[in-house]
Structures are given as C-alpha cells and as structure tokens.
Scaffold this active site. Structure first.
Site, PDB file in Angstrom:
ATOM      1  N   LYS A   1      27.219 -25.460  -6.173  1.00 50.75           N
ATOM      2  CA  LYS A   1      26.337 -24.332  -5.865  1.00 50.75           C
ATOM      3  C   LYS A   1      26.392 -23.264  -6.955  1.00 50.75           C
ATOM      4  CE  LYS A   1      28.350 -23.445  -1.970  1.00 50.75           C
ATOM      5  NZ  LYS A   1      29.371 -24.505  -2.004  1.00 50.75           N
TER       6      LYS A   1
ATOM      7  N   GLU B   1      32.321 -17.545  -9.288  1.00 46.35           N
ATOM      8  CA  GLU B   1      33.538 -18.335  -9.509  1.00 46.35           C
ATOM      9  C   GLU B   1      33.154 -19.734  -9.969  1.00 46.35           C
ATOM     10  OE1 GLU B   1      36.976 -20.731  -7.050  1.00 46.35           O
ATOM     11  OE2 GLU B   1      35.648 -19.342  -5.972  1.00 46.35           O
TER      12      GLU B   1
ATOM     13  N   HIS C   1      28.801 -19.109   4.045  1.00 48.81           N
ATOM     14  CA  HIS C   1      29.242 -19.621   2.754  1.00 48.81           C
ATOM     15  C   HIS C   1      28.035 -20.169   1.999  1.00 48.81           C
ATOM     16  CE1 HIS C   1      31.761 -21.425  -0.264  1.00 48.81           C
ATOM     17  NE2 HIS C   1      31.287 -22.634  -0.004  1.00 48.81           N
TER      18      HIS C   1
ATOM     19  N   ASP D   1      29.325 -17.355  -3.316  1.00 50.92           N
ATOM     20  CA  ASP D   1      30.401 -17.743  -2.409  1.00 50.92           C
ATOM     21  C   ASP D   1      30.173 -17.250  -0.978  1.00 50.92           C
ATOM     22  OD1 ASP D   1      32.908 -19.130  -2.018  1.00 50.92           O
ATOM     23  OD2 ASP D   1      33.742 -17.157  -1.594  1.00 50.92           O
TER      24      ASP D   1
ATOM     25  N   ARG E   1      10.569 -37.990   1.153  1.00 50.89           N
ATOM     26  CA  ARG E   1       9.967 -38.134  -0.174  1.00 50.89           C
ATOM     27  C   ARG E   1       8.547 -37.581  -0.231  1.00 50.89           C
ATOM     28  NH1 ARG E   1      11.154 -44.091  -2.419  1.00 50.89           N
ATOM     29  NH2 ARG E   1      10.330 -43.050  -4.283  1.00 50.89           N
TER      30      ARG E   1
END
Length: 313
Positions: A160, A203, A139, A178, A244
C-alpha cells in the site's frame, strides 16, 4: 458522543468574547445544531434543548427591546439557568452592561460577531457537523488522485505504501499512511484525515520513515480528503474469479455510507500506481455519465443483434 471546546469555536469563527472574566476552558459543545431562542424569550421553555449554541439575531433583539427592562433581564436569567454553553449576538449587536453582568454571575459566555445571523448559523452548523461527526480509524492509505479520494486497503506488507509513494512521484497528493481517521459528515460524504502524529509521513519496509512533505514539497500532501473510491489489494488467487468487465459495482461500508470498492489481485509486474490512476479516472467518468463497461456491453449486444438479423434474412 464527541465534543469540541468552545474556545475552538471562538477562534474558528473569530468571535468577540464580551465576558472575558468567565473561564471557558471547561465548556464543551456536543450538539451540531443551534437554537434561536425566540419561543424561550416569549416564556415557552418546553422541549428546550439547552445543549445547543444560542444565537440572538436582529429579530430576537428587537423583541427584547420592546420588553420592559426588568422582564427582559428576567427572561434571559431563566434561559441562562438552563446552563446553555454560550449566547452569540450577531450583526455586532450592542450587549447591555446588565446582560454582561448577569451572564458573568451565572457563568454563561456572551459572544459577538459582525456576521449576519443566517450566514453565521450556516457556517457554525457546517463546522460543528464536521467537528462532531461520527468517526472510525482504519488501516490503510489515503491519496488524492486527480481530485478523487482513493483509499488503498489490504493486508500489512502487501504494498500500500509503495503504491502511494509511486502516486506521489506522479504528482498526486498523500493524505494519510498506515492509519486513516474517517468522519461521516453527511449521509453521502466521508472525510479522511491523518492522525497528527503521523501526518505527512510514510513507512517503507527496509528503508524506514519518509517525510513526504520535506522530500517532495508541500504540493505533495493534503490534510483532508473525501473518500470516493476504495482499492483493496489482495494476493493473487488462481482459484478465484475476478471481475473483468465491471458492470456490477462492489461496495464497502463505513459508518453506514457505501463507497465503491475494487478488489485488485497482486502479481509481480503489475503497476499499482497506474491501476489506481485508471480506477480514479474511470470512477470520474462514471460520475459524469459515461460507463466504459456498459458501452462495451452495448456494442457486443448490438453486434450480436445485427448478426442474428442477417442470418434470419
């Protein structure tokens, strides 16, 4: 074990089928390697891998020509008894009617190409390695960003697809939304593609399905892309310490291959598209030998050493 239809190989390599009476629809290839049956033509069949595509080049053909006709046909008959998937003659070698008749009787397709043997072998092995590669489906969203394959992962609804859409508007190319199908074509290369049914679609919650190719043009999509970098989106957590500096690389593993992975915390106002672009450019810089985090670390270290030296003096 994955398979590929022999008819697909014939179409891809533009091969001539000199045994058209044989039904090849049921024949499948399951081995990415090929075999030049030199030892088999000499009568040695131990450890013979009959599942491989058999290739007859100039050397094998010249050896067969020096045999007595009946002996040569007999050796080929024995080779075909192992039910090899096919026999390919390279360099436009003329296949005798006796061989065609024998192959038709035994149901072994005889194919022919004008390509040199070495070039044909290299191309077939490359193609079969891709077609028969181990694969998984995950996914996520795969986008080509400045030539680097960026796989965006995260929980459903985290953003996403929206990040991918913004990247597309900025001139980058969508590979899959997807679901991403990943193939391991080598120990260092993963290739991602989209399922046929969802290719070029995105989508967006609240809007629905968007056809990227139709809205933004063919230059906004791509069918396949190597996976070079993973960006994992996650909800901001005040309790967690995020990297960081970037001195230590994090990795995610797919099919035994490790891919550099960045975990990006999501908060309102963060521009995910710019973050993805920066990550892709930074990854490319590192491949070219420049590491910004290491450069900053070296500057700080040198500065501290200078201060220490001055204090000692």
């Amino acid at each position: 074990m994955y398979t590929v239809q022999l008819s697909k190989l014939i179409e891809k390599m533009n091969l001539e089928n000199v045994t058209p009476d044989i039904d090849i629809r049921h024949i499948k290839l399951c081995q990415p390697e090929i075999n030049r049956p030199a030892l088999q033509l000499a009568g040695f069949f131990e450890h013979f891998d009959s599942d491989r595509v058999q290739i007859i080049g100039h050397v094998e053909y010249a050896y067969m020509q020096k045999m007595e006709k009946d002996h040569g046909i007999g050796i080929l008959s024995k080779l075909m008894d192992y039910k090899v998937p096919c026999i390919v003659f390279c360099r436009s070698i003329e296949v005798s009617p006796e061989i065609i008749k024998l192959a038709t009787e035994k149901g072994i397709p005889i194919l022919r190409t004008s390509t040199t043997t070495s070039s044909f072998m290299a191309e077939v092995i490359r193609w079969l390695n891709v077609e028969l590669a181990p694969r998984i489906s995950i996914h996520g969203v795969l986008v080509d960003v400045f030539g680097e394959g960026v796989l965006i992962m995260g929980e459903s609804g985290i953003g996403k697809s929206e990040a991918a859409l913004e990247l597309i508007k900025r001139g980058h190319r969508l590979v899959s939304d997807d679901r991403v199908d990943i193939k391991k074509v080598s120990d260092v290369t993963l290739i991602g593609t989209a399922p046929d049914i969802t290719r070029h679609f995105i989508e967006l919650r609240g809007i629905g399905i968007i056809d990227v190719k139709t809205l933004f043009g063919v230059e906004s999509v791509k069918n396949t892309q190597s996976i070079d970098l993973v960006i994992k989106l996650e909800e901001w957590n005040r309790e967690q310490n995020y990297d960081r500096m970037g001195l230590d690389e994090q990795y995610m593993e797919f099919l035994g291959n490790k891919v550099v992975c960045h975990s990006i915390p999501i908060r309102p106002g963060r521009n995910l598209a710019i973050i993805c672009e920066s990550a892709a450019v930074n990854y490319r810089q590192k491949k070219m030998g420049y590491n910004a985090a290491q450069e900053l670390y070296n500057r700080i270290t040198n500065n501290l050493m200078k201060k220490t030296k001055v204090e000692e003096e």
